[in-house]
Scaffold this active site. Structure first.
Site, PDB file in Angstrom:
ATOM      1  N   SER A   1      51.391  35.154  41.813  1.00  0.00           N
ATOM      2  CA  SER A   1      50.934  33.819  41.420  1.00  0.00           C
ATOM      3  C   SER A   1      52.081  32.792  41.531  1.00  0.00           C
ATOM      4  O   SER A   1      52.576  32.580  42.630  1.00  0.00           O
ATOM      5  CB  SER A   1      50.343  33.913  40.005  1.00  0.00           C
TER       6      SER A   1
ATOM      7  N   ASP B   1      39.169  34.118  43.418  1.00  0.00           N
ATOM      8  CA  ASP B   1      40.255  33.590  42.577  1.00  0.00           C
ATOM      9  C   ASP B   1      39.983  32.128  42.244  1.00  0.00           C
ATOM     10  O   ASP B   1      39.934  31.280  43.145  1.00  0.00           O
ATOM     11  CB  ASP B   1      41.582  33.730  43.356  1.00  0.00           C
TER      12      ASP B   1
ATOM     13  N   HIS C   1      41.880  36.234  39.958  1.00  0.00           N
ATOM     14  CA  HIS C   1      43.315  35.972  39.984  1.00  0.00           C
ATOM     15  C   HIS C   1      44.123  37.201  39.562  1.00  0.00           C
ATOM     16  O   HIS C   1      45.287  37.326  39.903  1.00  0.00           O
ATOM     17  CB  HIS C   1      43.618  34.788  39.060  1.00  0.00           C
TER      18      HIS C   1
END
Ligand code: MLT
Length: 206
Positions: free
Chosen positions: A106, A156, A187
């Site tokens: 991320s 996501d 995610h």
């Protein structure tokens, strides 16, 4: 004796010449990805810094203006700072600076992509979980020798699939050899991500 590298970090020495640079997501810290690093490669050294930016108390690697909208000036500055940290940590711990592979999740994946685009000499390869285009560099880097594995979540809500695809195109257009996997996931990281990234890493010759 050289000064301690200037990020709070964990370093775990491994048996091989490879080092995984572990870069956590928003709200994470230097301890978060150590188990993941070990799962990906049981013999590599692990270097895991904590992002220096705080967003409501949560560590990150660079500032953002809102979700998915980055402070580009800060991102460029932080990318240089993190790249310098990696170089000084390699000297400090006497690790081979030719085999440093970023593993980012991320926000950590986004700054890893930014290092590839702005300071490509620092990394030999990268595994990017849930990444998007961090910035478009003024000058395209030469990524001909770089291997990149990208794991994306088809659902996501934070990283749109279109932005991951744009990142793949950007890296490929600079010469990188990019492997992309889209998972039926959001995610969060899945065991499929980890399993396939591990296989890819095992075959990688840097
Ligand atoms: C970022 O800010 O880098 C991305 O939006 C991912 C995240 O939420 O950290």
């Amino acid at each position: 004796m050289r000064p301690q590298p200037d990020f709070i970090h964990e370093f775990v020495r491994g048996e091989s010449d490879r080092t995984l640079l572990l870069l956590h997501g928003t709200g994470g810290n230097e301890r978060d990805l150590i188990p993941l690093g070990r799962e990906l490669d049981s013999t590599a050294s692990l270097l895991s810094p904590r992002g220096k930016v705080l967003e409501n108390g949560m560590p990150r690697f660079f500032r953002r203006l809102s979700e998915g909208v980055f402070d580009l000036e800060d991102l460029q500055k932080r990318t240089q700072g993190l790249a310098d940290f990696v170089i000084s940590a390699a000297e400090f711990y006497k690790i081979d600076n030719k085999e440093i592979i970023a593993v980012g999740y991320s926000n950590g994946a986004n700054i890893a992509a930014s290092i590839l685009l702005l300071r490509p000499g620092v990394l030999s390869a990268a595994i990017l979980f849930r990444a998007m285009v961090p910035l478009v560099p003024e000058t395209k880097p030469d990524l001909n020798s770089k291997r990149v594995w990208i794991g994306a979540g088809a659902h996501d809500p934070i990283i749109p699939a279109s932005s991951t695809k744009e990142l793949v195109e950007l890296l490929r257009s600079a010469g990188a050899d990019v492997t992309t996997r889209f998972f039926q996931a959001g995610h969060e990281l899945t065991s499929n991500d980890v399993g396939l990234a591990r296989e890819w890493l095992a075959k990688l010759k840097t």
